[in-house]
Design a protein around this motif. Structure first.
Motif, PDB file in Angstrom:
ATOM      1  N   TRP A   5       0.825  -1.203   0.000  1.00  0.00           N
ATOM      2  CA  TRP A   5       0.000   0.000   0.000  1.00  0.00           C
ATOM      3  C   TRP A   5       0.859   1.253   0.000  1.00  0.00           C
ATOM      4  CZ3 TRP A   5      -4.570   1.021  -1.519  1.00  0.00           C
ATOM      5  CH2 TRP A   5      -5.565   0.054  -1.467  1.00  0.00           C
ATOM      6  N   ARG A   6       1.940   1.228   0.764  1.00  0.00           N
ATOM      7  CA  ARG A   6       2.834   2.393   0.800  1.00  0.00           C
ATOM      8  C   ARG A   6       3.461   2.638  -0.577  1.00  0.00           C
ATOM      9  NH1 ARG A   6       3.653   0.380   5.992  1.00  0.00           N
ATOM     10  NH2 ARG A   6       5.403  -0.943   5.393  1.00  0.00           N
ATOM     11  N   LYS A   7       3.847   1.557  -1.245  1.00  0.00           N
ATOM     12  CA  LYS A   7       4.421   1.706  -2.593  1.00  0.00           C
ATOM     13  C   LYS A   7       3.389   2.271  -3.565  1.00  0.00           C
ATOM     14  CE  LYS A   7       7.929  -1.935  -2.622  1.00  0.00           C
ATOM     15  NZ  LYS A   7       8.323  -3.215  -3.222  1.00  0.00           N
ATOM     16  N   VAL A   8       2.168   1.715  -3.523  1.00  0.00           N
ATOM     17  CA  VAL A   8       1.116   2.173  -4.437  1.00  0.00           C
ATOM     18  C   VAL A   8       0.811   3.642  -4.183  1.00  0.00           C
ATOM     19  CG1 VAL A   8      -1.345   1.925  -4.984  1.00  0.00           C
ATOM     20  CG2 VAL A   8       0.106  -0.096  -4.829  1.00  0.00           C
ATOM     21  N   SER A   9       0.648   4.010  -2.881  1.00  0.00           N
ATOM     22  CA  SER A   9       0.358   5.415  -2.598  1.00  0.00           C
ATOM     23  C   SER A   9       1.527   6.303  -2.989  1.00  0.00           C
ATOM     24  CB  SER A   9       0.000   5.679  -1.139  1.00  0.00           C
ATOM     25  OG  SER A   9       0.281   4.656  -0.300  1.00  0.00           O
ATOM     26  N   GLY A  10       2.760   5.829  -2.843  1.00  0.00           N
ATOM     27  CA  GLY A  10       3.917   6.613  -3.272  1.00  0.00           C
ATOM     28  C   GLY A  10       3.896   6.843  -4.768  1.00  0.00           C
ATOM     29  N   TYR A  11       3.555   5.794  -5.534  1.00  0.00           N
ATOM     30  CA  TYR A  11       3.476   5.943  -6.983  1.00  0.00           C
ATOM     31  C   TYR A  11       2.365   6.906  -7.375  1.00  0.00           C
ATOM     32  CZ  TYR A  11       6.580   1.882  -7.421  1.00  0.00           C
ATOM     33  OH  TYR A  11       7.622   1.009  -7.350  1.00  0.00           O
ATOM     34  N   ILE A  12       1.232   6.820  -6.704  1.00  0.00           N
ATOM     35  CA  ILE A  12       0.106   7.711  -7.015  1.00  0.00           C
ATOM     36  C   ILE A  12       0.489   9.152  -6.710  1.00  0.00           C
ATOM     37  CG2 ILE A  12      -2.240   8.355  -6.317  1.00  0.00           C
ATOM     38  CD1 ILE A  12      -2.812   5.337  -6.022  1.00  0.00           C
ATOM     39  N   ILE A  13       1.098   9.373  -5.536  1.00  0.00           N
ATOM     40  CA  ILE A  13       1.504  10.740  -5.163  1.00  0.00           C
ATOM     41  C   ILE A  13       2.544  11.263  -6.145  1.00  0.00           C
ATOM     42  CG2 ILE A  13       2.728  12.074  -3.399  1.00  0.00           C
ATOM     43  CD1 ILE A  13       1.283  10.340  -1.306  1.00  0.00           C
ATOM     44  N   THR A  14       3.491  10.409  -6.540  1.00  0.00           N
ATOM     45  CA  THR A  14       4.505  10.825  -7.523  1.00  0.00           C
ATOM     46  C   THR A  14       3.860  11.180  -8.858  1.00  0.00           C
ATOM     47  OG1 THR A  14       6.123   9.368  -6.460  1.00  0.00           O
ATOM     48  CG2 THR A  14       6.634  10.096  -8.698  1.00  0.00           C
ATOM     49  N   ALA A  15       2.906  10.355  -9.300  1.00  0.00           N
ATOM     50  CA  ALA A  15       2.227  10.621 -10.565  1.00  0.00           C
ATOM     51  C   ALA A  15       1.446  11.925 -10.504  1.00  0.00           C
ATOM     52  CB  ALA A  15       1.306   9.453 -10.918  1.00  0.00           C
ATOM     53  N   VAL A  16       0.701  12.137  -9.408  1.00  0.00           N
ATOM     54  CA  VAL A  16      -0.077  13.364  -9.262  1.00  0.00           C
ATOM     55  C   VAL A  16       0.863  14.563  -9.217  1.00  0.00           C
ATOM     56  CG1 VAL A  16      -1.583  14.659  -7.682  1.00  0.00           C
ATOM     57  CG2 VAL A  16      -2.056  12.258  -8.173  1.00  0.00           C
TER      58      VAL A  16
END
Length: 106
Positions: free
Chosen positions: A81-92
């Motif tokens: 979950w931390r990785k997914v949220s990190g990727y989402i935050i990076t993309a945004v």
């Protein structure tokens, strides 16, 4: 010297005493058998308790190993979950920064 009558009385008393001693020996032998049987039962119980303690130790070790594995699995889900949220935050953040640069004209 003693008379025949005294001798017979002595023999009768000795036979009575020998009978009493034989009865007491029989009674003592029964008590010893009961004690030996009780000792055997206690030894069997001690052996069973030792086996139970060994099994409990093995179960504890197994449970600790399972707890470690469970914690690793639970941590892996949280890590994902931390990785997914990190990727989402990076993309945004990338989209926002890209939009800002586009608006500025870069």
């Amino acid at each position: 010297m003693i008379s025949r009558r005294e001798h017979e009385e002595f023999c009768r008393r000795m036979e009575t005493e020998n009978g009493r001693l034989a009865d007491e020996n029989t009674r003592q032998n029964k008590r010893l058998e009961l004690l030996e049987d009780t000792t055997r039962q206690i030894n069997a119980l001690v052996t069973s308790v030792e086996r139970l303690a060994t099994n409990m130790e093995n179960m504890l070790k197994s449970q600790e190993a399972h707890n470690d594995r469970l914690e690793a699995l639970e941590g892996r889900d949280g890590e994902m979950w931390r990785k997914v949220s990190g990727y989402i935050i990076t993309a945004v953040a990338g989209i926002v920064i890209g939009y800002m640069f586009k608006m500025i004209g870069f």
